[in-house]
Design an enzyme around this catalytic site. Structure first.
Site, short mmCIF file in Angstrom:
data_model
loop_
_atom_site.label_atom_id
_atom_site.label_comp_id
_atom_site.label_asym_id
_atom_site.label_seq_id
_atom_site.Cartn_x
_atom_site.Cartn_y
_atom_site.Cartn_z
CE1 TYR A 253 -4.11 -1.85 5.00
CE2 TYR A 253 -3.13 0.27 4.46
CZ TYR A 253 -3.73 -0.90 4.07
OH TYR A 253 -3.96 -1.13 2.74
CB SER B 104 -0.89 0.02 1.24
OG SER B 104 -1.60 1.25 1.34
#
Length: 137
Positions: free
Chosen positions: A43, A30
């Protein structure tokens, strides 16, 4: 941690003995793993670890000539029912927000045997938003 990091590590460990020579592994990282966000600490850390795992596995899987790459999507519009605002599009130098199809095309590109020289790379797919953050108007 389990979903984003432990599962990919476990899968590679378990599948490695049966993987074909010349195969390809593609991880989903990501943009949050490249740029810190205070609202998504865990995350971001797990996605950053996926980017590192991508590079680390290249040498380990070299005997079988298995390529390892990752994608790092930026903001991708996945909920068709949500209306986007004009400023959502304006944030991206490409003039639009990314779509799942954009991600799919990048994945196909990275896994294509014709691109067998791409190995250990993380491809950022964000319509140029990274540049906008580095060089704001």
């Amino acid at each position: 941690m389990n979903t984003n990091l432990s599962v990919p590590v476990f899968l590679v460990k378990e599948l490695r003995p049966i993987m074909s020579e010349g195969g390809s592994i593609l991880f989903t990282g990501s943009y949050a793993g490249q740029q810190a966000y205070s609202s998504s600490l865990v995350y971001g850390v797990t996605k950053s670890a996926i980017h590192f795992l991508t590079k680390s596995l290249v040498k380990e899987l070299e005997p079988k000539q298995i390529r390892v790459n990752a994608i790092a999507p930026g903001w991708i519009h996945v909920r068709e029912e949500e209306q986007l605002r004009p400023e959502d599009h304006a944030f991206h130098p490409s003039g639009r927000v990314g779509t799942p199809e954009d991600i799919a095309r990048a994945c196909l590109f990275l896994c294509d045997e014709a691109n067998d020289f791409l190995n250990g790379q993380t491809l950022t797919i964000d319509g140029g938003a990274t540049i906008r953050m580095i060089y704001p108007e």
